[in-house]
Design a protein around this motif. Sequence first.
Motif, PDB file in Angstrom:
ATOM      1  N   VAL A  15      38.692  25.769  35.378  1.00 60.66           N
ATOM      2  CA  VAL A  15      38.716  27.155  35.830  1.00 60.66           C
ATOM      3  C   VAL A  15      39.589  27.268  37.068  1.00 60.66           C
ATOM      4  O   VAL A  15      39.773  26.296  37.803  1.00 60.66           O
ATOM      5  CB  VAL A  15      37.301  27.698  36.128  1.00 60.66           C
ATOM      6  CG1 VAL A  15      36.478  27.735  34.861  1.00 60.66           C
ATOM      7  CG2 VAL A  15      36.602  26.867  37.194  1.00 60.66           C
ATOM      8  N   LYS A  16      40.140  28.446  37.253  1.00 57.13           N
ATOM      9  CA  LYS A  16      40.988  28.721  38.413  1.00 57.13           C
ATOM     10  C   LYS A  16      40.376  29.856  39.218  1.00 57.13           C
ATOM     11  O   LYS A  16      39.911  30.855  38.667  1.00 57.13           O
ATOM     12  CB  LYS A  16      42.394  29.114  37.961  1.00 57.13           C
ATOM     13  CG  LYS A  16      43.349  29.465  39.120  1.00 57.13           C
ATOM     14  CD  LYS A  16      44.737  29.825  38.611  1.00 57.13           C
ATOM     15  CE  LYS A  16      45.673  30.182  39.761  1.00 57.13           C
ATOM     16  NZ  LYS A  16      47.056  30.483  39.306  1.00 57.13           N
ATOM     17  N   LEU A  17      40.385  29.688  40.544  1.00 56.12           N
ATOM     18  CA  LEU A  17      39.930  30.713  41.480  1.00 56.12           C
ATOM     19  C   LEU A  17      41.085  31.037  42.418  1.00 56.12           C
ATOM     20  O   LEU A  17      41.821  30.137  42.835  1.00 56.12           O
ATOM     21  CB  LEU A  17      38.733  30.220  42.295  1.00 56.12           C
ATOM     22  CG  LEU A  17      37.532  29.647  41.544  1.00 56.12           C
ATOM     23  CD1 LEU A  17      36.540  29.058  42.521  1.00 56.12           C
ATOM     24  CD2 LEU A  17      36.887  30.706  40.680  1.00 56.12           C
ATOM     25  N   VAL A  18      41.215  32.298  42.778  1.00 53.69           N
ATOM     26  CA  VAL A  18      42.241  32.689  43.733  1.00 53.69           C
ATOM     27  C   VAL A  18      41.578  33.346  44.931  1.00 53.69           C
ATOM     28  O   VAL A  18      40.544  33.989  44.799  1.00 53.69           O
ATOM     29  CB  VAL A  18      43.275  33.655  43.098  1.00 53.69           C
ATOM     30  CG1 VAL A  18      44.093  32.953  42.028  1.00 53.69           C
ATOM     31  CG2 VAL A  18      42.586  34.882  42.510  1.00 53.69           C
ATOM     32  N   PRO A  19      42.159  33.178  46.122  1.00 54.02           N
ATOM     33  CA  PRO A  19      41.558  33.766  47.319  1.00 54.02           C
ATOM     34  C   PRO A  19      41.459  35.276  47.211  1.00 54.02           C
ATOM     35  O   PRO A  19      42.372  35.947  46.717  1.00 54.02           O
ATOM     36  CB  PRO A  19      42.520  33.360  48.437  1.00 54.02           C
ATOM     37  CG  PRO A  19      43.250  32.159  47.911  1.00 54.02           C
ATOM     38  CD  PRO A  19      43.365  32.394  46.438  1.00 54.02           C
ATOM     39  N   GLU A  20      40.339  35.806  47.667  1.00 49.88           N
ATOM     40  CA  GLU A  20      40.147  37.249  47.711  1.00 49.88           C
ATOM     41  C   GLU A  20      40.862  37.792  48.948  1.00 49.88           C
ATOM     42  O   GLU A  20      40.640  37.316  50.070  1.00 49.88           O
ATOM     43  CB  GLU A  20      38.652  37.577  47.782  1.00 49.88           C
ATOM     44  CG  GLU A  20      38.337  39.041  47.933  1.00 49.88           C
ATOM     45  CD  GLU A  20      38.628  39.850  46.684  1.00 49.88           C
ATOM     46  OE1 GLU A  20      38.378  41.065  46.705  1.00 49.88           O
ATOM     47  OE2 GLU A  20      39.099  39.281  45.678  1.00 49.88           O
ATOM     48  N   VAL A  21      41.726  38.756  48.738  1.00 46.63           N
ATOM     49  CA  VAL A  21      42.525  39.285  49.856  1.00 46.63           C
ATOM     50  C   VAL A  21      42.126  40.730  50.147  1.00 46.63           C
ATOM     51  O   VAL A  21      41.496  41.395  49.323  1.00 46.63           O
ATOM     52  CB  VAL A  21      44.023  39.216  49.552  1.00 46.63           C
ATOM     53  CG1 VAL A  21      44.468  37.775  49.463  1.00 46.63           C
ATOM     54  CG2 VAL A  21      44.366  39.947  48.256  1.00 46.63           C
TER      55      VAL A  21
END
Length: 348
Positions: free
Chosen positions: A342-348
């Motif tokens: 799975v991939k997570l991206v920073p919440e901006v």
Amino acid sequence: MSYHQLHRRDFLYQSLLTGACALGAGRLAAEERKLPVLGQGKFRYRPVASWGVLDERTPVKNCSAMVVDARGRIYLLTDHCANNVIVYDRDGKLLQKWGTRFPGAHGLEIVKEDDREVLFITDLNLHRVFKTTLDGEILMELTYPKSTGKYANEKEYRPAWTLNLPNGDFFVLDGYGKDYILRYNRAGKLLDYFGGPEGGIAHWGPHGGVIDTRGPGEPELVIAMSDQQTIKRLTLEGKLIEEISLPGSNPRMIQIVGEHMFVPHLADNWPKDRESKGYISVLDRDYKIVSNIGGTAPRYVNGKLQPMSQQGGFFRHPHDLVVAADGAIYVPQFASGNTYPVKLVPEV
């Protein structure tokens, strides 16, 4: 929150893991936007739907480890012998796959060696450590350390991971065997060993970790002690510096990113509860947890960390992670129903 709400959230999370074919692309995107952000404080992340999900021509079994090379390509290690190593681009598209001989593929490290990068692979079933090129050519194969006198045969040796020094020396963590930590030089010559039961290393302990060179003193071994729910700081000679208790955890690997450490936990009550699920902790320079991604917010009482637990149902069993240069986190999961990373991206 009701049981029905929790059950539905678990379904949505697991749909993201498996590709959610039944939902359809439009509905999946809409449902993804409804999912809560994972983590607390400055370390909050949002899942990326269906990242890395491939078809039946590229199957996975247990997904145990991931690394990123200098070109930004992402390498996944799985113990499916149709393709032990799967190489992705950052969007999750297949670039390459290789490997048919690692039935117990478990630990993976990428190392700069002169003008090239190489991989270190540990195999639990073959009781060996391999060094390979990025394309899979085997450069070195290490069998069990018979000369130590600690092993009756190779079956007692089940190496979990390697930790690599800039000079080419590397440590092998025998976390599934007899819990020794063994140091080799670049050519594969055994230089030293320590740990094991007489060295204060409990069984199901040294699974993964990192060599911390942030200073100001000498480099340290920082070891994820899995079922012991601790992190150990050791000198390179094996002397204990500090032990950090992480109640409600099961640390499997560690990555240093700037002044922080990212630690994937297989589950919050493993091995007592094989159905328990995991999460990811972020620790600051003082080994204080500042965020639990997919877990309960860290809480300290009189300086003592209180038991943590998984929350929300997104993760199954995180086994490793890699934080890429753009801040995205890629997470392979072990014993998780043959699911892709799975991939997570920073919440901006």
